[in-house]
Design an enzyme around this catalytic site. Structure first.
Site, PDB file in Angstrom:
ATOM      1  N   GLY A 133      45.352  40.866  33.962  1.00 16.60           N
ATOM      2  CA  GLY A 133      44.623  39.769  34.577  1.00 16.60           C
ATOM      3  C   GLY A 133      44.970  39.644  36.046  1.00 16.60           C
ATOM      4  O   GLY A 133      45.966  40.201  36.519  1.00 16.60           O
ATOM      5  N   CYS A 134      44.149  38.878  36.753  1.00 20.17           N
ATOM      6  CA  CYS A 134      44.350  38.741  38.200  1.00 20.17           C
ATOM      7  C   CYS A 134      45.648  38.002  38.514  1.00 20.17           C
ATOM      8  O   CYS A 134      46.487  38.479  39.286  1.00 20.17           O
ATOM      9  CB  CYS A 134      43.142  38.058  38.839  1.00 20.17           C
ATOM     10  SG  CYS A 134      42.638  36.513  38.045  1.00 20.17           S
ATOM     11  N   TYR A 135      45.829  36.814  37.912  1.00 21.76           N
ATOM     12  CA  TYR A 135      47.074  36.063  38.168  1.00 21.76           C
ATOM     13  C   TYR A 135      48.308  36.857  37.725  1.00 21.76           C
ATOM     14  O   TYR A 135      49.304  36.910  38.452  1.00 21.76           O
ATOM     15  CB  TYR A 135      47.049  34.719  37.437  1.00 21.76           C
ATOM     16  CG  TYR A 135      46.110  33.677  37.999  1.00 21.76           C
ATOM     17  CD1 TYR A 135      46.234  33.214  39.309  1.00 21.76           C
ATOM     18  CD2 TYR A 135      45.116  33.101  37.212  1.00 21.76           C
ATOM     19  CE1 TYR A 135      45.382  32.221  39.806  1.00 21.76           C
ATOM     20  CE2 TYR A 135      44.269  32.117  37.698  1.00 21.76           C
ATOM     21  CZ  TYR A 135      44.411  31.675  38.996  1.00 21.76           C
ATOM     22  OH  TYR A 135      43.588  30.692  39.486  1.00 21.76           O
ATOM     23  N   THR A 187      48.798  39.991  37.658  1.00 20.51           N
ATOM     24  CA  THR A 187      49.091  41.078  38.589  1.00 20.51           C
ATOM     25  C   THR A 187      49.881  40.571  39.792  1.00 20.51           C
ATOM     26  O   THR A 187      50.941  41.114  40.132  1.00 20.51           O
ATOM     27  CB  THR A 187      47.778  41.742  39.059  1.00 20.51           C
ATOM     28  OG1 THR A 187      47.125  42.302  37.917  1.00 20.51           O
ATOM     29  CG2 THR A 187      48.040  42.835  40.079  1.00 20.51           C
TER      30      THR A 187
END
EC number: 1.2.1.38
Lengths: 345, 345, 345, 345
Positions: C148-150, C152
């Site tokens: 996921g973005c967060y 990462t």
């Protein structure tokens, strides 16, 4: 007085609530709905918590005139065409913020709006609420068709020139720019944040519904005029409209001469500010207020006049002007509820 | 090839660095400065860390042609007028992103720029770098005057009409809107965040320096044209320019006819995209790329053509077109270094 | 190689298309859809006009492996759980950008995602694609669960500390901020422009789906850790994530000591940049690129370490890291297709 | 009453002018300056045209108390330290919006502010103006040190917990986010539009001047507390602050229990709104108003309380609270001049 709002969960309604809180002659605001009965307004708008704690209620034609003296329609297309006559019939004043009642010619309405026009009887009763230019009629009106946002900025900017027949009527170009609040509260692809931020868009090329509204009024002022080019754009901001307007002067003129004309015309107006020489208004300079600020100049090289007119589309372009009209209808001072200073920055 | 950049700490310079990283024929980029010698470029631009780790160095006319084969000037007004001839004299190609060398008539330059023009000899050597319309001259040029951002969007949008003399030349109105990056990197009141966000501004009314640049080229295409009305505005966004352009068609036409003309003119162009019927470009659709996207229509009611032309002002309006010109000068494929896809959203 | 994208009309898909255009080992990109068969991709994304002119096609398990060698899933929840095993079974590599396959424990998945977990067999095959910390496993994986973005931004920021067990695991607070593109392309009230601009919002308090993903990996690194506090916020911008992270150091340390640790750990990483002393990254400094930039310090007064980690959520937080994983799976250089310089400003 | 403003050309001054226009007990506002004597205020702020048409005048200690009854200092660092005692000595009330007089310990001031502290006599006279928590002292004060913007949001959010000693004082993390107006009106690189838009930045890591102000007050409430971690960030918006605050509860609690505590503490406060269960405030929901909105919850998993507190930094975080204090000092109703409804959207 007590007033009602139909459509309080939209942006026009919310802004009426904000402004009416400061109105010295309003004792109560009743919120009407056709679909959200029983909902507390601050479930929809948490910013109103502790300020408005009331529920939306159904419209009842039998009792509405016992409940309120005037009703603001901040409703989607078609609603006012259907309801305003009946509500006016109960004795309530009606101020309609929608576009239903602005266009006098039903065929023109149907061509541009692509829907059936309101009844001719209703349209004829409705007085066009461009306050600064139609006060007498508004004073005795029971139903006011509140102008659109773009027409308000545009017409106030052009009026001194057109009423004095100073421009070549075939030469008028109106390039308009608006924040996104004018598109209302319903999410859509065009106003999705990721698509709209860091973006600038033209839309409704040659097709915007405000074109016939602008032309109808300009034609009244100078009946040589039969059409204009009006083009709206969306700016990545929430509030504010600028109309930049270009036209040929019929004969050579000067910035000073034009400024004097505007100052004469608008010198006593509470909500129109003609800016100083060399100064052109930015939209933020009227943010949250009922002002329309106008800058203008003449270019000797091209023989063209440029007029820049800005408003807050939610205030002077909608709810603020609606209250201004309400004030005129009731003999109140025109600034009642509308003394808010622009918020800057 | 090795290239140099003068003015790498400005936005034009930073964008050259971004684009040149992908250029297949560039082996080295040297950064020149007249005032920040010894500074590492990523002290000024942390986003370049680990990508460009080099120091700015002083310009030395004796050695510059040993160091680089071409020099991009991304410099403030006056710098190129002073230095470009000497640098070209060493054998380096010069691509000038500033406005110093664009205006052929010194009096016109001095009137609009309010400063002394470059020498006539230099101006005459400089070839105007509107790539799509001046390739032959650019191919053999040693000095290219890269077009301004507004002129690029505007001229590409008008060229098919003007070169074919299809419009009433006295009727052209260009209403242009730009993100703030065009104003450069120096902080100022007008581009201070708190003053610019949620705000929309007109500026330089009838006085913008790009007016004579636009008129000079349009006049070449249709020498009946002597002036236009061009009005720029600032949009609360960083990148992107839209020119919305209005003009009377000389004779009745149609959207389809116009579209076919544009497709014929631009059908083989790598960086101009004529949009489909009914589709008008938004600035974000060319974000970070070298494209100029054009939408257009004809309004039977008014007899006017509307053309909407968008670019990324930092790319096609500055550094991208500069590289495109560099490619033409050197016989490279025009898209070298410029294949970046627009970033969306 | 030929690759396929399922879900090309979402933002993850569009970004894959942008990045893959520059990939030296991709000869063809096929666009799959389950619902929009026959639609040209640039009807959905006009910015891709002339770059991608192809139609979306249906997924056919019988032929997909003849058409492509790898498939990126840029799909809504549940899609990958249903399809990825079958597609991997045809011999295609699968890189899943959705959250379906990231959580190893089905109960944890079901608790946080409120939907049925994928089959255990599938989940066990899926390798977590935090490239910098899981290369060996990714190299031989057939199915990669892209982070996921967060997670990462967060995990790359915390890894050097946690793998070395330097912090009090009960003290970790992660305050994260994201642009709106992470919310995807479907319009909603929360990302409606008028509601989101000039606004800052916390959301999903203590409930965000990325919490178990972060905890799962941190626990692997330091199995004393059982939970963290992670809180996301929405920023009025499109791209960019910042995780600001606070934690107690187990024993006194110093900025210099910590910086040396990070430089040792990440010194050879192509896409992680440890910022200089006193310098903290802003999200725009990685805009449009695959970088994760990290700044950090130690506060003697409080005994706390602060780590600031930024990424472009659409690139390193989604499509960029997906391509990085694809490169690892295929033995390509890790930067293939990912050499884009951050776009600034 | 008549009041004076020193520093009317800054944002704090402009906001005082906006709010005071609606104050029922103010008959005149006099604008003082030390450097711009004779300038009309609306040359600096065109949005005030026709509302305030007056000139800035020099401060004259001999006559100031004949001209005004109270003076607001909206001045840069150091000015109030130098002038407020003398002006208070003439009999005028002083409300100081700057940070000069907030820190009681001169050494702490000098450490964090890196400049000489005001005289101890002056500091001791100055009453800290966190209205909701210091009314008694403010009532009889002649000099009020108006709290900083971050401290206002933070302290109002933490007060019920700290005054009741409910949290582990070593565990408090305050992650704060502000719009750019808090940085004032002077252009700078950090608030240059092109650098700030589409960007999110942490700044002043562990060094912000508001840290000692927050700690000083928290320590008063719970003297076990000796420090906090406070970290500010800049959001690409103009107005609004959010403090997201994390801390361990001393003993297990629940959202409901905490909410009841907050409702008890703030139930009678005009300007603090405790939000409903599951509802957390966004900054726009207090835009342009004097409200502080607070949401909170307890996470059983982590044992942590999360408090989200938002204000408009220019109103409750500066000029609004200054007027609130002025009202308390003069026995007016606290809401005088401050009844503005939040502007939404």
């Amino acid at each position: 007085m007590r007033v009602g709002i139909i459509g309080a969960t939209g942006y026009g309604g919310a802004e009426l609530l904000r402004l009416l809180k400061h109105h010295p002659h309003i004792s109560e605001v009743v919120l009407y709905t056709s679909s959200k009965e029983g909902m507390n307004i601050n479930e929809s708008y948490p910013h109103l918590m502790s300020i408005y704690e009331q529920e939306l209620k159904a419209i009842n034609l039998d009792s509405i005139n016992d409940e309120v003296d005037a009703v603001f329609f901040a409703t989607p297309p078609g609603f006012s065409a259907e309801w305003s006559e009946a509500i006016a019939g109960t004795g309530c004043q009606v101020i309609d913020l929608s576009g239903d009642l602005r266009i006098k010619d039903p065929k023109t309405y149907e061509l541009w709006y692509q829907r059936e026009a309101a009844s001719s009887a209703l349209i004829n009763k409705a007085v066009y609420g461009l306050t600064e230019w139609n006060r007498e009629a508004i004073r005795s009106a029971n139903i006011v068709a509140n102008p659109g946002c773009y027409p308000t900025a545009t017409l106030l900017g052009l009026a001194p020139l057109l009423t004095n027949k100073l421009v070549d009527v075939d030469s008028i170009i109106i390039d308009a720019k608006s924040g996104t609040s004018g598109a209302g509260r319903s999410p859509s692809a065009i106003t999705h944040y990721s698509e709209m931020n860091e973006n600038f868009k033209a839309y409704q090329i040659n097709k915007h519904k405000h074109i016939p509204e602008i032309e109808q009024q300009l034609h009244k002022w100078d009946n040589d005029l039969s059409f204009v080019t009006f083009q709206p754009h969306l700016v990545p901001m929430v509030r504010g409209i600028m109309s930049t307007m270009y036209m040929k002067a019929k004969k050579e003129t000067s910035e000073q001469e034009l400024r004097e004309l505007y100052q004469t015309v608008y010198g006593n107006e509470r909500f129109v500010r003609v800016r100083r020489q060399g100064e052109f208004p930015a939209t933020k300079e009227v943010y949250g207020s009922n002002y329309c600020d106008i800058g203008l100049t003449y270019d000797e090289r091209t023989g063209r006049i440029t007029v820049v007119s800005v408003i807050d589309n939610v205030v002077k372009g909608a709810s603020g002007q609606a209250i201004q009209n309400f004030n005129v209808m009731n003999g109140f001072t025109e600034e009642a509820g509308l003394t808010l200073v622009p918020m800057y920055p």
